[in-house]
Design a protein around this motif. Structure first.
Motif, mmCIF file in Angstrom:
data_model
loop_
_atom_site.group_PDB
_atom_site.id
_atom_site.type_symbol
_atom_site.label_atom_id
_atom_site.label_comp_id
_atom_site.label_asym_id
_atom_site.label_seq_id
_atom_site.Cartn_x
_atom_site.Cartn_y
_atom_site.Cartn_z
ATOM 1 N N VAL A 149 1.074 -1.373 -0.177
ATOM 2 C CA VAL A 149 0.557 -0.289 -0.035
ATOM 3 C C VAL A 149 0.951 1.321 -0.156
ATOM 4 O O VAL A 149 1.672 1.872 0.922
ATOM 5 N N LEU A 150 0.701 2.170 -0.602
ATOM 6 C CA LEU A 150 1.567 2.574 -0.814
ATOM 7 C C LEU A 150 0.832 4.746 -0.822
ATOM 8 O O LEU A 150 -0.794 4.346 -1.301
ATOM 9 N N PHE A 151 1.459 5.749 0.126
ATOM 10 C CA PHE A 151 0.385 6.448 0.389
ATOM 11 C C PHE A 151 0.909 7.740 0.313
ATOM 12 O O PHE A 151 2.299 8.425 -0.336
ATOM 13 N N ALA A 152 -0.025 8.776 -0.153
ATOM 14 C CA ALA A 152 0.899 10.256 -0.838
ATOM 15 C C ALA A 152 0.011 11.139 0.341
ATOM 16 O O ALA A 152 -1.247 10.891 -0.202
ATOM 17 N N ALA A 153 0.690 12.037 0.817
ATOM 18 C CA ALA A 153 0.309 13.166 1.205
ATOM 19 C C ALA A 153 -0.227 14.375 0.013
ATOM 20 O O ALA A 153 1.038 14.379 -1.199
ATOM 21 N N PRO A 154 -1.005 15.916 0.429
ATOM 22 C CA PRO A 154 -0.844 16.574 -0.451
ATOM 23 C C PRO A 154 0.175 16.882 -0.690
ATOM 24 O O PRO A 154 1.244 17.778 -0.116
ATOM 25 N N GLU A 155 0.636 17.682 -2.038
ATOM 26 C CA GLU A 155 1.690 18.651 -2.298
ATOM 27 C C GLU A 155 2.792 18.208 -2.485
ATOM 28 O O GLU A 155 3.475 19.199 -1.766
ATOM 29 N N GLY A 156 3.051 17.502 -2.735
ATOM 30 C CA GLY A 156 3.691 16.444 -2.327
ATOM 31 C C GLY A 156 4.849 16.712 -0.951
ATOM 32 O O GLY A 156 6.256 16.550 -1.186
ATOM 33 N N ARG A 157 3.965 16.499 -0.074
ATOM 34 C CA ARG A 157 5.014 16.852 1.065
ATOM 35 C C ARG A 157 5.285 15.632 1.776
ATOM 36 O O ARG A 157 6.052 15.651 2.501
ATOM 37 N N GLY A 158 5.092 14.669 1.429
ATOM 38 C CA GLY A 158 4.931 12.767 1.865
ATOM 39 C C GLY A 158 4.678 11.908 1.487
ATOM 40 O O GLY A 158 3.962 12.284 0.882
ATOM 41 N N VAL A 159 5.283 10.903 1.377
ATOM 42 C CA VAL A 159 4.763 9.723 1.088
ATOM 43 C C VAL A 159 5.542 8.744 2.145
ATOM 44 O O VAL A 159 6.250 8.979 2.943
ATOM 45 N N ALA A 160 4.863 7.372 1.983
ATOM 46 C CA ALA A 160 5.248 6.671 2.490
ATOM 47 C C ALA A 160 4.561 5.205 1.646
ATOM 48 O O ALA A 160 3.634 5.078 0.738
ATOM 49 N N ALA A 161 4.697 3.558 2.373
ATOM 50 C CA ALA A 161 4.660 2.363 1.794
ATOM 51 C C ALA A 161 4.605 1.294 2.931
ATOM 52 O O ALA A 161 5.386 1.523 3.745
ATOM 53 N N ALA A 162 3.679 1.254 3.172
ATOM 54 C CA ALA A 162 3.403 -0.135 3.259
ATOM 55 C C ALA A 162 3.328 -1.702 3.059
ATOM 56 O O ALA A 162 2.494 -2.039 2.452
ATOM 57 N N HIS A 163 3.677 -2.721 4.000
ATOM 58 C CA HIS A 163 3.615 -3.963 3.631
ATOM 59 C C HIS A 163 2.394 -4.760 4.576
ATOM 60 O O HIS A 163 2.164 -4.652 5.557
ATOM 61 N N ALA A 164 1.469 -4.685 4.034
ATOM 62 C CA ALA A 164 -0.184 -5.094 4.325
ATOM 63 C C ALA A 164 -0.649 -7.211 4.058
ATOM 64 O O ALA A 164 -1.120 -7.390 3.061
ATOM 65 N N GLY A 165 0.410 -7.828 4.742
ATOM 66 C CA GLY A 165 -0.221 -9.343 4.856
ATOM 67 C C GLY A 165 -1.465 -9.481 6.205
ATOM 68 O O GLY A 165 -1.156 -8.334 6.437
ATOM 69 N N TRP A 166 -2.099 -10.203 5.999
ATOM 70 C CA TRP A 166 -3.407 -10.480 6.958
ATOM 71 C C TRP A 166 -2.623 -9.911 9.043
ATOM 72 O O TRP A 166 -2.970 -9.691 9.084
ATOM 73 N N ARG A 167 -1.154 -10.398 8.980
ATOM 74 C CA ARG A 167 -0.930 -10.689 10.305
ATOM 75 C C ARG A 167 -0.476 -8.947 10.627
ATOM 76 O O ARG A 167 -1.539 -8.228 11.886
ATOM 77 N N GLY A 168 -0.031 -8.159 9.720
ATOM 78 C CA GLY A 168 0.368 -6.631 9.970
ATOM 79 C C GLY A 168 -0.681 -5.899 9.461
ATOM 80 O O GLY A 168 -1.383 -5.195 10.708
ATOM 81 N N LEU A 169 -1.849 -6.215 8.511
ATOM 82 C CA LEU A 169 -3.210 -5.856 8.093
ATOM 83 C C LEU A 169 -4.018 -5.310 10.005
ATOM 84 O O LEU A 169 -4.730 -4.526 10.473
ATOM 85 N N SER A 170 -4.399 -7.065 9.896
ATOM 86 C CA SER A 170 -4.720 -6.987 11.236
ATOM 87 C C SER A 170 -4.311 -6.189 13.000
ATOM 88 O O SER A 170 -5.002 -6.034 13.700
ATOM 89 N N ALA A 171 -2.572 -6.154 12.850
ATOM 90 C CA ALA A 171 -2.419 -5.059 13.726
ATOM 91 C C ALA A 171 -1.999 -3.866 13.978
ATOM 92 O O ALA A 171 -1.885 -3.349 14.765
ATOM 93 N N GLY A 172 -2.486 -3.504 12.738
ATOM 94 C CA GLY A 172 -2.521 -1.549 12.159
ATOM 95 C C GLY A 172 -1.288 -1.338 11.143
ATOM 96 O O GLY A 172 -1.013 -0.584 11.951
ATOM 97 N N VAL A 173 -0.961 -2.264 10.281
ATOM 98 C CA VAL A 173 0.380 -1.481 9.996
ATOM 99 C C VAL A 173 -0.002 -0.331 9.147
ATOM 100 O O VAL A 173 0.524 1.053 9.136
ATOM 101 N N LEU A 174 -1.237 -0.310 8.415
ATOM 102 C CA LEU A 174 -1.878 0.909 7.788
ATOM 103 C C LEU A 174 -2.044 2.426 8.257
ATOM 104 O O LEU A 174 -1.706 3.432 8.199
#
Length: 236
Positions: free
Chosen positions: A92-117
């Motif tokens: 999962v890739l994230f972008a903040a408005p106006e190019g102020r920041g970006v992020a990426a997350a690894h979401a298997g079911w364990r990380g997803l259920s634990a709150g990585v996003l």
């Protein structure tokens, strides 16, 4: 988002395997990563992913920590590419408005259920001074809802009782369900406040000529190659 194409690896790793710990020829992985880096607009930073929720700020403060342990990363620095490796789990890739920041997350079911996003989105919002509703999220390829058979442990991870109906889990044989990983991610993002969500429509298992898949390839070959999703802020 990389695919299988464009690299030098052979066999089950053909051809653009980016995973350095899957049994591929190390020299081939080095060349594949060089080609991947050349195709990006930023310098890729690979993580040691452990199905956790840690969201790491890039660039790395400690130069000795060459391969940091984390399942998400974010940056406000131009030219630094946040990279997530996958072979069925959801990037999962994230972008903040106006190019102020970006992020990426690894979401298997364990990380997803634990709150990585949620952890990733929260870190990016705090760093850039935006709200969740201002974020954009892109879901990459992952194991699809026709292929992701799970047991009761996965339902328990999402606090769902085995006998309770849920739109993201379709009952199969006794004690088994088909899970919609991308759909679960959409639900978690929406609950956090993210409204602009795209992607998540590709199945790594079913599109064998295009994507690596650990669940598909492991029974026959013992392992699978890895793809990568990346996001960065262009240098000015």
């Amino acid at each position: 988002m990389s695919t299988r194409a464009g690299g030098v690896s052979d066999g089950v790793f053909a051809s653009l395997n980016l995973g350095s710990a899957v049994g591929d020829d190390p020299s081939a992985v080095v060349e594949n990563r060089r080609r991947y880096a050349a195709a990006l607009g930023g310098t890729p930073v690979f993580l040691r992913q452990v199905h956790g929720v840690r969201a790491l700020r890039l660039p790395i403060a400690d130069p000795n920590d060459a391969v940091p342990e984390a399942d998400a990363c974010w940056t406000t620095a131009p030219g630094v590419a946040c990279v997530i490796q996958v072979a069925d789990c959801l990037p999962v890739l994230f972008a903040a408005p106006e190019g102020r920041g970006v992020a990426a997350a690894h979401a298997g079911w364990r990380g997803l259920s634990a709150g990585v996003l949620e952890a990733t989105a929260k870190a990016l919002c705090e760093a850039t001074g935006c709200t969740a509703v201002e974020l954009e999220a892109w879901l990459g390829p992952c194991i699809g809802p026709r292929q992701f058979e799970v047991g009761a442990d996965v339902l328990a991870g999402f606090d769902i009782a085995p006998g309770s109906p849920h739109p993201r889990f379709v009952p199969q044989a006794a004690g088994k369900w088909l899970a919609d990983l991308a759909g679960l991610a959409r639900d978690r993002l929406a609950a956090f406040g993210v409204r602009r969500i795209e992607g998540g429509t590709w199945c790594t298992v079913e599109e064998s000529s295009r994507f690596f898949s650990f669940r598909r390839d492991r029974p026959l070959h013992g392992n699978s190659g890895r793809m990568a999703a990346a996001i960065w802020i262009e240098r000015g």
